[in-house]
Design a protein around this motif. Structure first.
Motif: not given
Length: 370
Positions: A211-217, A219-226, A246-248, A287-294
């Protein structure tokens, strides 16, 4: 009397032999932990395959391990290699003067004179802070460059550890149920307690790594893209750093994109800075608020402050693997105290009643192993 002495001598010998064995396998602690974690994540895949091909446990375990290598190991190796290459390249450009960090900091400083006055008013020496920041940047680049060389020199050792991890993962996937039953039978903690602790171990490990790793990846991917879209230097490097941060909880990727936006304002790029700020607040942070609960679940997630402290403590103690080990230790700590309060403290003496999730976890664990 003789029987009592023999029993105590055997228990002492058992403890000494167990400690000696733990010392023996201490160099392999990291691959053993990751083998257990990966086996937990991919074990449902193995069970699904075994329902279709019940007479081929070796082949199905090998197929599951192959899927693990394709989906997890190879992408991590590719990203890690690219990250190190970009970090070393960026450090070399700073050393050669192609990127003038001091000039960029001076531009940011001149762009926000009121902030400078405020900092000086509370006794902050701007020039000293600037020198420390420059020193930190150079030290970080030097650290990455040196470790990249060490990684290259220790390639054989790395692949030996990787091979041991995959080798153990195969047996943990194939013989997982039998090993769990063996542990429950061997430990003298009581079957119900052991089921609860093992269920907690599995739950937190899956939640943290999957879960947390998917969220972190994400967020990191979206950040790298922008960063790439805005033509900022080393987008992959900053994307990986955002993934790690993003793990924090609470802080996360904002530690990278927010200062980057301030920097863009400082060097006279208000359009790019505004786009980065808007994108960071509306896309990356949500992303954290949407993906982490799921992926993790609000009912089984540790409190954010506990995740923060346990993750940072884990990273300090265990290195990069600490992002999973830290929350796991915190979860086991809470599970042990929950058992203690439930079984050894009278309900009327407790300030807060324990949550009913323990029974649900136990029933779910038994259902999964059925």
């Amino acid at each position: 009397m003789q029987e009592k002495l023999e029993r105590r001598s055997f228990i002492l010998s058992l403890i000494l032999v167990s400690v000696a064995f733990l010392v023996l396998i201490k160099p392999f602690f990291t691959p053993i932990f990751w083998a257990c974690a990966i086996a937990l994540i991919f074990y449902p895949v193995y069970r699904l395959l075994m329902q279709r091909f019940p007479n081929s446990p070796n082949s199905m375990a090998l197929l599951t391990l192959f899927m693990c290598v394709i989906l997890l190991v190879i992408p991590v190796l590719v990203v890690a290699t690219s990250f190190i290459n970009e970090a070393v390249t960026l450090y070399q450009k700073v050393q050669e003067g192609q990127i003038d960090v001091s000039k960029s900091l001076e531009q940011v400083r001149n762009a926000f004179p009121r902030v400078n006055d405020m900092l000086e008013g509370i006794g902050v020496d701007i020039d000293e802070a600037k020198q420390r920041l420059l020193g930190g940047v150079m030290n970080a680049g030097s650290f990455i460059a040196k470790n990249a060389i060490e990684v290259g020199q220790n390639t054989v050792n790395f692949f030996v550890m990787l091979g041991l991890m995959l080798y153990l993962t195969f047996f943990l996937i194939r013989d997982g149920d039998r090993l769990v039953n063996l542990i429950i039978h061997a430990l003298p903690l009581g079957d119900e307690r052991e089921h609860l602790l093992l269920a907690k171990f599995a739950e937190v490990t899956r939640a943290t790594i999957k879960g947390n790793l998917v969220v972190a990846i994400t967020q990191g991917s979206l950040g790298g893209i922008i960063f790439w879209v805005l033509d900022l230097p080393a987008p992959l490097l900053w994307g990986v750093l955002m993934t790690l941060l993003s793990l924090l909880p609470a802080v996360g990727a904002a530690l990278i994109w927010f200062p980057a936006a301030i920097y863009l304002y400082g060097i006279g790029e208000p359009v790019k800075a505004t786009i980065l700020l808007a994108y960071g607040f509306t896309v990356i942070s949500l992303v954290d608020n949407l993906l982490r609960p799921i992926l993790v679940g609000r009912d089984t997630k540790l409190p954010d402050y506990l995740v923060l402290f346990s993750t940072v403590g884990g990273l300090i103690l265990f290195g990069i693997s600490g992002f999973a080990m830290g929350p796991l230790l915190a979860a086991l700590f809470l599970a042990f105290w929950e058992i203690f309060m439930r079984e050894f403290v009278h309900p009327e003496d407790m300030l807060m009643p324990p949550k009913p999730e323990s029974k649900d976890m136990l029933m779910q664990h038994k259902k999964d192993n059925a």
